[in-house]
Enzyme design. Structure first.
Site, PDB file in Angstrom:
ATOM      1  CG  ASP A   1      32.466  -6.703 -24.042  1.00 57.80           C
ATOM      2  OD1 ASP A   1      32.657  -5.645 -23.693  1.00 57.80           O
ATOM      3  OD2 ASP A   1      33.063  -7.652 -23.945  1.00 57.80           O
TER       4      ASP A   1
ATOM      5  CD  GLU B   1      47.197   3.029 -19.906  1.00 62.77           C
ATOM      6  OE1 GLU B   1      46.803   2.350 -19.018  1.00 62.77           O
ATOM      7  OE2 GLU B   1      46.895   2.963 -21.244  1.00 62.77           O
TER       8      GLU B   1
ATOM      9  CB  SER C   1      36.300  -0.385 -24.954  1.00 58.92           C
ATOM     10  OG  SER C   1      37.041   0.692 -24.103  1.00 58.92           O
ATOM     11  CB  ALA C   2      33.941   2.704 -21.373  1.00 62.32           C
ATOM     12  CG  ASP C   3      39.039   2.777 -23.884  1.00 64.87           C
ATOM     13  OD1 ASP C   3      38.869   3.035 -22.768  1.00 64.87           O
ATOM     14  OD2 ASP C   3      40.070   2.331 -24.217  1.00 64.87           O
TER      15      ASP C   3
ATOM     16  CE  LYS D   1      42.343  -2.693 -16.935  1.00 64.07           C
ATOM     17  NZ  LYS D   1      42.571  -3.903 -17.689  1.00 64.07           N
TER      18      LYS D   1
ATOM     19  CE  LYS E   1      44.293  -3.156 -24.235  1.00 60.17           C
ATOM     20  NZ  LYS E   1      43.952  -1.909 -24.516  1.00 60.17           N
TER      21      LYS E   1
ATOM     22  CB  VAL F   1      42.053   4.458 -22.498  1.00 57.89           C
ATOM     23  CG1 VAL F   1      41.685   5.387 -23.641  1.00 57.89           C
ATOM     24  CG2 VAL F   1      43.360   3.780 -22.809  1.00 57.89           C
TER      25      VAL F   1
END
Length: 312
Positions: A145, A32, A147-149, A93, A166, A113
């Protein structure tokens, strides 16, 4: 085992080196670019980018650092483009959802990611190395909330070598969500999910592998079994002697979470706020642990890519 190179478009452009590697089924590792443009100060960001590519080459694989420049997704960056990503101010980003807009508007940005996973798989690259994944945020029941990951990994056949998610996130909830989405997790020489900055999060995982060959074997089994095109996560912990001191981590993270609540920071702003707080609160030790994890992940990804390419 080689890959079948898909038909690419004008919006997806492999470098000459990557295109040649794809054609002959050589091992390739996707990297990335967000860590270059948004994760490190200059000039260290470029030094790290060059170092990570060198680590990949040392394993016998070809590095493919991915970024979008002037609306074109570049799969593999030459020296000038790598320097541009490291030095150009104001780069976006880009997550997966941002890619169509960036392409249509001729924008430039570093890939997260979710975007890197999609673009790598679209180009025919199977292995991707990163630091830590996104996941379910703390307090999800209130603001949902996530992540789209996680969504991308639930529908993209790629192997991601990472040091877990994380540690600012809700790790148990993230593991539950990955299980629900059908994403396989294998711990590399560990039965516990890594804690990003820490060797272990304390959360158990079901599958443990000891060699890169075993990771490649799981990848082949995914393809032979068929079914949803989900990812494989190879969870590779940062070495204990290079992890962030656990007591320091817990103390500074608690302070960061309290500060975020007091300042009303939520949504997309919460992750950079917490990560930045950790860097400052640990006098940079969290950043060094992050980089130690990334180096190890890139090295392991190169070895897995080599096994996958030759069909071991």
């Amino acid at each position: 085992m080689g890959t079948t190179r898909p038909a690419l478009t004008d919006l997806l452009r492999p470098s000459e080196e990557v295109a040649e590697a794809l054609d002959r089924g050589a091992p390739i590792v996707a990297l990335e670019s967000t860590i270059i443009s948004h994760g490190l100060p200059r000039p260290r960001n470029l030094e790290v980018a060059v170092e990570l590519e060198r680590i990949v080459r040392d394993t016998g694989a070809v590095p493919a650092t991915i970024a979008v420049l002037d609306g074109v997704a570049h799969i593999g960056l030459d020296k000038d483009r790598l320097e541009r990503v490291a030095g150009e101010p104001g780069l976006h980003k880009l997550g997966f959802r941002d890619l169509p807009a960036a392409a249509a508007l001729g924008a430039s940005g570093a890939t997260t990611v979710s975007a890197t996973s999609f673009l790598a798989a679209r180009a025919g690259i199977r292995i991707f190395a990163t630091g830590g994944l996104g996941g379910v945020h703390r307090g999800w029941t209130e603001d949902q909330d996530e992540s789209a990951d996680l969504d991308m990994l639930s529908r993209t056949r790629i192997t991601v070598v990472c040091a877990g998610v994380k540690s600012i996130l809700d790790v148990p909830a993230t593991l539950q969500r990955l299980e629900t989405r059908g994403v396989t997790i294998a711990g590399y020489r560990t039965g516990e999910f890594p804690g990003f900055y820490l060797h272990s999060s304390g959360e158990p995982i079901d599958w443990r592998i000891e060699t890169p060959d075993e990771a490649a074997g799981i990848m082949r089994a995914q393809d032979e079994l068929g079914g949803p095109r989900t990812a494989l996560i190879v969870a590779n912990p940062v070495p204990r002697d290079e992890q962030l001191d656990p007591a320091l981590h817990d103390r500074v993270l608690a302070e960061a979470l309290a500060s975020a609540r007091e300042e009303g920071i939520t949504g997309q702003a919460i992750t950079p706020f917490l990560l930045g707080y950790l860097v400052r609160g640990t006098d940079g030790a969290s950043l060094e642990a992050n980089l130690a994890a990334v180096r190890g992940n890139v090295r392991l990804a190169g070895r897995i890519a080599t096994c996958w390419s030759r069909g071991d």
